[in-house]
Design a protein around this motif. Sequence first.
Motif, PDB file in Angstrom:
ATOM      1  N   GLY A 201       0.804  -1.218   0.000  1.00 31.66           N
ATOM      2  CA  GLY A 201       0.000   0.000   0.000  1.00 31.66           C
ATOM      3  C   GLY A 201       0.839   1.271   0.000  1.00 31.66           C
ATOM      4  N   GLU A 202       2.114   1.169   0.342  1.00 30.39           N
ATOM      5  CA  GLU A 202       2.989   2.333   0.368  1.00 30.39           C
ATOM      6  C   GLU A 202       3.413   2.775  -1.032  1.00 30.39           C
ATOM      7  N   GLY A 203       3.330   1.888  -2.003  1.00 27.61           N
ATOM      8  CA  GLY A 203       3.802   2.209  -3.349  1.00 27.61           C
ATOM      9  C   GLY A 203       2.802   3.052  -4.124  1.00 27.61           C
ATOM     10  N   SER A 204       1.639   2.525  -4.343  1.00 30.70           N
ATOM     11  CA  SER A 204       0.589   3.183  -5.110  1.00 30.70           C
ATOM     12  C   SER A 204      -0.662   2.330  -4.975  1.00 30.70           C
ATOM     13  N   PRO A 205      -1.839   2.944  -5.000  1.00 31.46           N
ATOM     14  CA  PRO A 205      -3.069   2.135  -4.898  1.00 31.46           C
ATOM     15  C   PRO A 205      -3.178   1.114  -6.031  1.00 31.46           C
ATOM     16  N   ASP A 206      -2.653   1.457  -7.197  1.00 32.22           N
ATOM     17  CA  ASP A 206      -2.719   0.551  -8.339  1.00 32.22           C
ATOM     18  C   ASP A 206      -1.951  -0.747  -8.102  1.00 32.22           C
ATOM     19  N   LEU A 207      -0.888  -0.690  -7.321  1.00 37.07           N
ATOM     20  CA  LEU A 207      -0.104  -1.889  -7.036  1.00 37.07           C
ATOM     21  C   LEU A 207      -0.934  -2.933  -6.295  1.00 37.07           C
ATOM     22  N   GLU A 208      -1.645  -2.491  -5.291  1.00 36.77           N
ATOM     23  CA  GLU A 208      -2.458  -3.418  -4.503  1.00 36.77           C
ATOM     24  C   GLU A 208      -3.587  -3.999  -5.355  1.00 36.77           C
TER      25      GLU A 208
ATOM     26  N   GLU B 242      -4.916 -16.309 -12.386  1.00 36.59           N
ATOM     27  CA  GLU B 242      -3.718 -17.077 -12.090  1.00 36.59           C
ATOM     28  C   GLU B 242      -2.847 -17.372 -13.305  1.00 36.59           C
ATOM     29  N   ASP B 243      -3.355 -17.200 -14.500  1.00 43.97           N
ATOM     30  CA  ASP B 243      -2.572 -17.497 -15.698  1.00 43.97           C
ATOM     31  C   ASP B 243      -1.690 -16.331 -16.144  1.00 43.97           C
ATOM     32  N   VAL B 244      -1.819 -15.179 -15.508  1.00 42.61           N
ATOM     33  CA  VAL B 244      -1.038 -14.010 -15.917  1.00 42.61           C
ATOM     34  C   VAL B 244       0.418 -14.225 -15.533  1.00 42.61           C
ATOM     35  N   LYS B 245       1.269 -14.247 -16.543  1.00 39.35           N
ATOM     36  CA  LYS B 245       2.712 -14.406 -16.341  1.00 39.35           C
ATOM     37  C   LYS B 245       3.398 -13.295 -17.121  1.00 39.35           C
ATOM     38  N   GLY B 246       4.314 -12.597 -16.468  1.00 41.98           N
ATOM     39  CA  GLY B 246       5.026 -11.514 -17.135  1.00 41.98           C
ATOM     40  C   GLY B 246       5.289 -10.382 -16.164  1.00 41.98           C
ATOM     41  N   TYR B 247       5.388  -9.180 -16.708  1.00 35.21           N
ATOM     42  CA  TYR B 247       5.633  -8.031 -15.840  1.00 35.21           C
ATOM     43  C   TYR B 247       4.755  -6.858 -16.236  1.00 35.21           C
ATOM     44  N   GLN B 248       4.552  -5.981 -15.279  1.00 37.10           N
ATOM     45  CA  GLN B 248       3.795  -4.749 -15.464  1.00 37.10           C
ATOM     46  C   GLN B 248       4.569  -3.641 -14.750  1.00 37.10           C
ATOM     47  N   ILE B 249       4.658  -2.471 -15.353  1.00 38.78           N
ATOM     48  CA  ILE B 249       5.394  -1.340 -14.790  1.00 38.78           C
ATOM     49  C   ILE B 249       4.409  -0.298 -14.274  1.00 38.78           C
ATOM     50  N   PHE B 250       4.677   0.210 -13.077  1.00 34.06           N
ATOM     51  CA  PHE B 250       3.868   1.257 -12.463  1.00 34.06           C
ATOM     52  C   PHE B 250       4.777   2.424 -12.095  1.00 34.06           C
ATOM     53  N   THR B 251       4.244   3.624 -12.192  1.00 34.63           N
ATOM     54  CA  THR B 251       4.968   4.795 -11.709  1.00 34.63           C
ATOM     55  C   THR B 251       4.504   5.059 -10.289  1.00 34.63           C
TER      56      THR B 251
ATOM     57  N   VAL C  36       6.180  -5.218 -11.329  1.00 33.86           N
ATOM     58  CA  VAL C  36       5.575  -6.402 -10.729  1.00 33.86           C
ATOM     59  C   VAL C  36       5.792  -7.546 -11.711  1.00 33.86           C
ATOM     60  N   VAL C  37       6.543  -8.554 -11.275  1.00 31.42           N
ATOM     61  CA  VAL C  37       6.822  -9.719 -12.110  1.00 31.42           C
ATOM     62  C   VAL C  37       6.064 -10.898 -11.522  1.00 31.42           C
ATOM     63  N   SER C  38       5.285 -11.583 -12.369  1.00 31.33           N
ATOM     64  CA  SER C  38       4.493 -12.721 -11.895  1.00 31.33           C
ATOM     65  C   SER C  38       4.842 -13.981 -12.676  1.00 31.33           C
ATOM     66  N   LEU C  39       4.672 -15.137 -12.021  1.00 31.28           N
ATOM     67  CA  LEU C  39       5.045 -16.428 -12.613  1.00 31.28           C
ATOM     68  C   LEU C  39       3.877 -17.213 -13.194  1.00 31.28           C
ATOM     69  N   GLY C  40       2.664 -16.943 -12.750  1.00 27.00           N
ATOM     70  CA  GLY C  40       1.526 -17.745 -13.185  1.00 27.00           C
ATOM     71  C   GLY C  40       1.363 -18.977 -12.307  1.00 27.00           C
ATOM     72  N   ARG C  41       0.192 -19.584 -12.383  1.00 28.69           N
ATOM     73  CA  ARG C  41      -0.131 -20.686 -11.468  1.00 28.69           C
ATOM     74  C   ARG C  41       0.701 -21.940 -11.698  1.00 28.69           C
ATOM     75  N   ARG C  42       1.257 -22.118 -12.875  1.00 29.28           N
ATOM     76  CA  ARG C  42       2.064 -23.319 -13.126  1.00 29.28           C
ATOM     77  C   ARG C  42       3.310 -23.365 -12.252  1.00 29.28           C
TER      78      ARG C  42
ATOM     79  N   LEU D  18       7.759  -7.523  -6.212  1.00 35.11           N
ATOM     80  CA  LEU D  18       7.650  -6.075  -6.434  1.00 35.11           C
ATOM     81  C   LEU D  18       9.055  -5.489  -6.423  1.00 35.11           C
ATOM     82  N   ILE D  19       9.503  -5.012  -7.576  1.00 27.79           N
ATOM     83  CA  ILE D  19      10.866  -4.498  -7.707  1.00 27.79           C
ATOM     84  C   ILE D  19      10.797  -3.006  -8.006  1.00 27.79           C
ATOM     85  N   GLY D  20      11.342  -2.216  -7.108  1.00 23.35           N
ATOM     86  CA  GLY D  20      11.379  -0.772  -7.293  1.00 23.35           C
ATOM     87  C   GLY D  20      12.653  -0.353  -7.993  1.00 23.35           C
ATOM     88  N   LEU D  21      12.532   0.596  -8.912  1.00 25.89           N
ATOM     89  CA  LEU D  21      13.677   1.110  -9.667  1.00 25.89           C
ATOM     90  C   LEU D  21      13.678   2.630  -9.595  1.00 25.89           C
ATOM     91  N   ASP D  22      14.846   3.205  -9.381  1.00 19.96           N
ATOM     92  CA  ASP D  22      14.940   4.662  -9.395  1.00 19.96           C
ATOM     93  C   ASP D  22      14.543   5.215 -10.753  1.00 19.96           C
TER      94      ASP D  22
END
Length: 137
Positions: free
Chosen positions: A31-38, A48-57, A66-72, A110-114
Amino acid sequence: MRFKCVWLFVIMLLLAGCQPSYWVLEKDRIGEGSPDLEIYANYLQMHEDVKGYQIFTISEGKKMVVVSLGRREKDKKLEVSGVKFSPKETIVTVKRKPAPTANEKNPYILIGLDKIEGEFIVQDESGDRFEETDDQQ
């Protein structure tokens, strides 16, 4: 001589502080990052099938990936192996590790980048790339 050593140390600290950095956000602090993250993290557990990454400001223009592996791979967890910054590209390398308890339907990190410069790549230690997801929560 001592004065020169002190200045050299100060300069080294300043140069080290100028390098872009990364951090891993603990999931209980999402919750400290952004409401969209939660919202997205909850979305991943329902889809559960979503595998990949999404970038948030997040705050001050910093980025959260946010990097996800999927249910497999729900019996795994992700850790950051390294992040390489250059003007041409930003490469985030993650590794899969066995999860002591599989408490997520879709494991994520959840990986934060400058900052992100150039082409953005998320890959595992074998060089296999994660694709950016187009899933919208």
